[in-house]
Enzyme design. Structure first.
Site, PDB file in Angstrom:
ATOM      1  N   HIS A  77      -3.466  44.537  30.683  1.00 17.04           N
ATOM      2  CA  HIS A  77      -4.388  45.080  29.891  1.00 17.04           C
ATOM      3  C   HIS A  77      -4.394  44.364  28.572  1.00 17.04           C
ATOM      4  CE1 HIS A  77      -0.787  47.417  28.716  1.00 17.04           C
ATOM      5  NE2 HIS A  77      -1.437  47.587  27.169  1.00 17.04           N
ATOM      6  N   HIS A  85      -2.730  44.018  21.001  1.00 21.49           N
ATOM      7  CA  HIS A  85      -1.771  43.246  21.860  1.00 21.49           C
ATOM      8  C   HIS A  85      -2.369  42.964  23.342  1.00 21.49           C
ATOM      9  CE1 HIS A  85      -0.449  47.385  22.987  1.00 21.49           C
ATOM     10  NE2 HIS A  85      -0.523  47.191  24.089  1.00 21.49           N
ATOM     11  N   GLU A 106      -6.933  49.440  26.428  1.00 23.99           N
ATOM     12  CA  GLU A 106      -6.137  50.470  25.845  1.00 23.99           C
ATOM     13  C   GLU A 106      -6.656  50.446  24.495  1.00 23.99           C
ATOM     14  OE1 GLU A 106      -1.967  49.471  25.238  1.00 23.99           O
ATOM     15  OE2 GLU A 106      -1.520  51.646  24.839  1.00 23.99           O
TER      16      GLU A 106
HETATM   17 CO    CO Z   1      -0.200  48.484  25.893  1.00 21.18          CO
END
Ligand code: CO
Length: 140
Positions: free
Chosen positions: A79, A7, A130
Protein backbone atom coordinates in the site's frame (compact mmCIF):
# COMPACT_ATOMS: atom_id res chain seq x y z
CA UNK A 1 -7.50 17.29 0.99
CA UNK A 2 -4.37 15.23 0.30
CA UNK A 3 -1.00 16.08 1.80
CA UNK A 4 2.45 14.52 1.63
CA UNK A 5 3.30 10.94 0.74
CA UNK A 6 3.94 9.48 4.20
CA UNK A 7 5.22 6.04 3.18
CA UNK A 8 5.19 3.21 0.69
CA UNK A 9 4.63 -0.16 2.36
CA UNK A 10 6.26 -3.40 1.23
CA UNK A 11 5.03 -6.73 2.59
CA UNK A 12 7.92 -9.12 3.21
CA UNK A 13 8.08 -12.77 4.28
CA UNK A 14 11.15 -12.17 6.53
CA UNK A 15 11.38 -8.79 8.23
CA UNK A 16 14.88 -9.33 9.64
CA UNK A 17 16.20 -10.19 6.19
CA UNK A 18 14.45 -7.16 4.67
CA UNK A 19 15.87 -4.88 7.39
CA UNK A 20 19.37 -6.25 6.73
CA UNK A 21 18.95 -5.58 3.00
CA UNK A 22 17.89 -1.97 3.49
CA UNK A 23 20.41 -1.29 6.26
CA UNK A 24 23.49 -3.16 5.07
CA UNK A 25 23.15 -3.38 1.29
CA UNK A 26 21.15 -0.22 0.54
CA UNK A 27 22.94 1.70 3.33
CA UNK A 28 19.72 3.33 4.59
CA UNK A 29 18.67 4.23 8.11
CA UNK A 30 16.24 1.54 9.35
CA UNK A 31 14.08 1.91 12.48
CA UNK A 32 12.23 -0.85 14.31
CA UNK A 33 10.94 -3.47 14.37
CA UNK A 34 7.73 -2.66 16.23
CA UNK A 35 4.86 -5.11 16.81
CA UNK A 36 1.42 -3.76 15.95
CA UNK A 37 -0.97 -6.43 17.16
CA UNK A 38 -4.02 -4.22 16.42
CA UNK A 39 -3.04 -4.29 12.73
CA UNK A 40 -1.67 -7.85 12.65
CA UNK A 41 1.78 -6.75 11.48
CA UNK A 42 5.35 -6.27 12.63
CA UNK A 43 6.79 -3.09 11.11
CA UNK A 44 10.16 -1.48 10.38
CA UNK A 45 10.78 1.85 8.67
CA UNK A 46 13.42 2.74 6.11
CA UNK A 47 13.99 6.48 6.50
CA UNK A 48 14.55 8.40 3.25
CA UNK A 49 15.07 12.15 2.89
CA UNK A 50 11.57 12.82 1.53
CA UNK A 51 9.52 9.82 2.74
CA UNK A 52 9.93 6.37 4.22
CA UNK A 53 9.41 2.77 3.26
CA UNK A 54 7.38 0.65 5.65
CA UNK A 55 8.43 -3.00 5.78
CA UNK A 56 5.59 -5.26 6.92
CA UNK A 57 5.74 -8.83 8.19
CA UNK A 58 2.63 -10.80 9.27
CA UNK A 59 1.99 -10.94 13.03
CA UNK A 60 -0.49 -13.49 14.32
CA UNK A 61 -2.66 -16.07 12.58
CA UNK A 62 -5.17 -13.72 10.91
CA UNK A 63 -2.80 -11.03 9.68
CA UNK A 64 -4.34 -8.89 6.93
CA UNK A 65 -1.16 -9.31 4.86
CA UNK A 66 -1.06 -13.13 5.07
CA UNK A 67 -3.15 -13.58 1.91
CA UNK A 68 -1.09 -10.97 0.06
CA UNK A 69 2.07 -12.94 0.82
CA UNK A 70 0.42 -16.17 -0.31
CA UNK A 71 -0.13 -14.52 -3.69
CA UNK A 72 3.28 -12.79 -3.60
CA UNK A 73 5.57 -15.19 -1.70
CA UNK A 74 8.72 -13.12 -2.19
CA UNK A 75 6.95 -9.90 -1.09
CA UNK A 76 5.70 -6.84 -2.92
CA UNK A 77 4.35 -3.32 -2.68
CA UNK A 78 1.28 -3.55 -0.43
CA UNK A 79 0.00 0.00 0.00
CA UNK A 80 0.87 3.67 -0.12
CA UNK A 81 0.05 6.16 2.62
CA UNK A 82 -0.86 9.81 2.07
CA UNK A 83 -1.39 12.38 4.82
CA UNK A 84 -4.61 14.31 5.38
CA UNK A 85 -5.25 17.19 7.78
CA UNK A 86 -8.53 15.84 9.14
CA UNK A 87 -9.15 12.14 8.72
CA UNK A 88 -12.84 12.24 9.67
CA UNK A 89 -13.54 15.00 7.14
CA UNK A 90 -11.61 13.08 4.47
CA UNK A 91 -13.46 9.84 5.31
CA UNK A 92 -16.87 11.52 5.12
CA UNK A 93 -16.06 13.24 1.83
CA UNK A 94 -14.79 10.01 0.23
CA UNK A 95 -17.80 8.00 1.43
CA UNK A 96 -20.08 10.59 -0.16
CA UNK A 97 -18.15 10.02 -3.39
CA UNK A 98 -18.78 6.26 -3.18
CA UNK A 99 -15.32 5.19 -2.01
CA UNK A 100 -15.47 2.24 0.38
CA UNK A 101 -13.56 2.36 3.67
CA UNK A 102 -12.12 -0.95 4.91
CA UNK A 103 -13.10 -2.39 8.29
CA UNK A 104 -15.73 -0.60 10.37
CA UNK A 105 -14.92 2.74 8.75
CA UNK A 106 -13.52 4.21 11.95
CA UNK A 107 -9.88 5.37 12.06
CA UNK A 108 -7.44 3.22 14.05
CA UNK A 109 -4.17 4.36 15.59
CA UNK A 110 -1.43 3.52 13.08
CA UNK A 111 2.31 2.97 13.09
CA UNK A 112 3.15 6.56 14.06
CA UNK A 113 0.56 6.95 16.83
CA UNK A 114 -1.75 8.87 14.49
CA UNK A 115 -5.22 7.89 13.20
CA UNK A 116 -5.28 5.94 9.93
CA UNK A 117 -7.79 4.26 7.68
CA UNK A 118 -7.64 2.25 4.47
CA UNK A 119 -9.63 2.76 1.26
CA UNK A 120 -10.90 -0.17 -0.80
CA UNK A 121 -8.40 -0.97 -3.59
CA UNK A 122 -11.23 -1.81 -6.02
CA UNK A 123 -12.35 1.82 -5.78
CA UNK A 124 -8.77 3.09 -6.43
CA UNK A 125 -7.70 1.25 -9.58
CA UNK A 126 -6.17 -1.61 -7.63
CA UNK A 127 -4.13 0.38 -5.13
CA UNK A 128 -4.62 0.03 -1.39
CA UNK A 129 -4.43 3.59 -0.05
CA UNK A 130 -3.88 4.40 3.61
CA UNK A 131 -4.80 7.86 4.87
CA UNK A 132 -2.98 9.14 7.95
CA UNK A 133 -3.95 12.24 9.87
CA UNK A 134 -0.91 14.49 9.77
CA UNK A 135 -1.60 15.94 13.20
CA UNK A 136 -1.86 19.49 11.80
CA UNK A 137 -5.61 19.64 12.47
CA UNK A 138 -5.25 18.65 16.12
CA UNK A 139 -2.44 21.18 16.66
CA UNK A 140 -4.40 24.18 15.45
CO1 CO B 1 1.12 1.95 6.23
Amino acid sequence: MLGRLNHVAIAVPDLQAAMRLWRDVMDAEVKGPVDQPDHGVRVAFVELPNTRIELLEPLGADSPIANFLKRNPSGGIHHICVEVDDIHAARDRLKEQGIRILGDGEPKIGAHGLPVLFLHPKDLFGTLLELEESGEASKS
